[in-house]
Design a protein around this motif. Structure first.
Motif, short mmCIF file in Angstrom:
data_model
loop_
_atom_site.label_atom_id
_atom_site.label_comp_id
_atom_site.label_asym_id
_atom_site.label_seq_id
_atom_site.Cartn_x
_atom_site.Cartn_y
_atom_site.Cartn_z
N THR A 125 0.84 -1.19 0.00
CA THR A 125 0.00 0.00 0.00
C THR A 125 0.88 1.25 0.00
O THR A 125 1.83 1.33 0.78
N PRO A 126 0.61 2.22 -0.87
CA PRO A 126 1.39 3.46 -0.84
C PRO A 126 1.32 4.13 0.53
O PRO A 126 0.35 3.96 1.28
N ARG A 127 2.36 4.90 0.82
CA ARG A 127 2.46 5.56 2.12
C ARG A 127 2.78 7.05 1.91
O ARG A 127 3.48 7.41 0.98
N LEU A 128 2.25 7.85 2.82
CA LEU A 128 2.61 9.25 2.91
C LEU A 128 3.33 9.38 4.25
O LEU A 128 2.72 9.21 5.31
N GLY A 129 4.63 9.62 4.19
CA GLY A 129 5.44 9.73 5.40
C GLY A 129 5.69 11.18 5.74
O GLY A 129 6.20 11.93 4.92
N ILE A 130 5.33 11.55 6.94
CA ILE A 130 5.51 12.92 7.42
C ILE A 130 6.61 12.87 8.48
O ILE A 130 6.49 12.15 9.48
N PHE A 131 7.68 13.63 8.25
CA PHE A 131 8.85 13.62 9.12
C PHE A 131 8.91 14.92 9.91
O PHE A 131 8.81 16.00 9.34
N PHE A 132 9.10 14.78 11.23
CA PHE A 132 9.20 15.93 12.13
C PHE A 132 10.53 15.90 12.85
O PHE A 132 11.03 14.85 13.23
N GLU A 133 11.08 17.09 13.07
CA GLU A 133 12.28 17.25 13.89
C GLU A 133 11.85 17.63 15.30
O GLU A 133 10.99 18.49 15.48
N ALA A 134 12.48 16.98 16.30
CA ALA A 134 12.27 17.34 17.70
C ALA A 134 13.63 17.63 18.32
O ALA A 134 14.55 16.82 18.23
N ARG A 135 13.74 18.80 18.92
CA ARG A 135 14.97 19.17 19.62
C ARG A 135 14.71 19.42 21.10
O ARG A 135 15.65 19.64 21.86
N HIS A 136 13.43 19.39 21.48
CA HIS A 136 13.05 19.63 22.88
C HIS A 136 12.04 18.56 23.29
O HIS A 136 11.02 18.37 22.61
N TRP A 137 12.32 17.88 24.39
CA TRP A 137 11.41 16.88 24.93
C TRP A 137 11.72 16.69 26.41
O TRP A 137 12.73 17.17 26.91
N ILE A 138 10.85 15.97 27.06
CA ILE A 138 11.04 15.65 28.48
C ILE A 138 11.30 14.15 28.57
O ILE A 138 10.57 13.34 27.98
N GLY A 139 12.32 13.79 29.33
CA GLY A 139 12.66 12.39 29.54
C GLY A 139 13.88 11.97 28.75
O GLY A 139 14.28 12.63 27.81
N GLU A 140 14.44 10.86 29.17
CA GLU A 140 15.60 10.28 28.49
C GLU A 140 15.10 9.09 27.66
O GLU A 140 14.41 8.21 28.18
N PRO A 141 15.40 9.07 26.36
CA PRO A 141 14.91 7.98 25.52
C PRO A 141 15.35 6.61 26.02
O PRO A 141 16.48 6.43 26.47
N GLU A 142 14.40 5.68 25.97
CA GLU A 142 14.66 4.29 26.36
C GLU A 142 13.79 3.39 25.50
O GLU A 142 12.84 3.85 24.87
N ASN A 143 14.09 2.13 25.49
CA ASN A 143 13.33 1.16 24.71
C ASN A 143 12.05 0.81 25.44
O ASN A 143 12.07 0.05 26.40
N ARG A 144 10.94 1.36 24.98
CA ARG A 144 9.63 1.10 25.62
C ARG A 144 8.88 -0.03 24.92
O ARG A 144 7.80 -0.40 25.37
#
Length: 148
Positions: free
Chosen positions: A82-101
């Motif tokens: 199936t065709p896809r429309l991919g929307i890409f966003f940049e994030a430079r500000h967030w709360i928390g430390e990334p982890e494998n959820r």
């Protein structure tokens, strides 16, 4: 006329000190390869809200949707049936430390320098990452290979 079906995906490029966060896929799509935090748009959900939700679900960071910056749109015909429309966003500000959820879907979460990404990034998100780095806001891929 047959119904028009396109999957809408959201991808989040978490950027910190010129490094990009990637997740290594455990199962299904792209097994063993690197990917961005991403997922499908839910009904009645804005694109930024979906990107923030997926980032929270996958890597545990909280992003205010209005802090996301749209950086690329990809119209993709060669990433599945199936065709896809991919929307890409940049994030430079967030709360928390990334982890494998999502350990059932993901082996690892790691930071990579933007100029030294791993070789085995899934082609669809890699195209969005490269477009982001090049400043290209729209691409269309795979359409010449599909029947009309």
């Amino acid at each position: 006329m047959p119904p028009h079906h396109t999957i809408i995906d959201v991808h989040t490029l978490l950027i910190r000190h010129n490094h990009l966060l990637l997740t290594r896929r455990r199962s299904h799509y792209g097994k063993g390869m690197w990917h961005l935090p991403s997922g499908k748009l839910d009904p009645h959900e804005s694109l930024p809200a979906a990107a923030a939700r997926e980032a929270f679900e996958e890597v545990g960071v909280t992003i205010e949707p209005d802090r996301l910056r749209h950086v690329h749109t990809a119209h993709v015909a060669d990433s599945g049936p199936t065709p896809r429309l991919g929307i890409f966003f940049e994030a430079r500000h967030w709360i928390g430390e990334p982890e494998n959820r999502e350990p059932d879907k993901c082996f690892a979460v790691e930071w990579f320098p933007l100029d030294a990404l791993p070789d085995n990034v899934i082609p669809y998100p890699l195209a969005g990452i490269r477009a982001y780095l090049d400043g290209t806001t729209f691409t269309a891929t795979g359409w010449g290979t599909r029947p009309r």
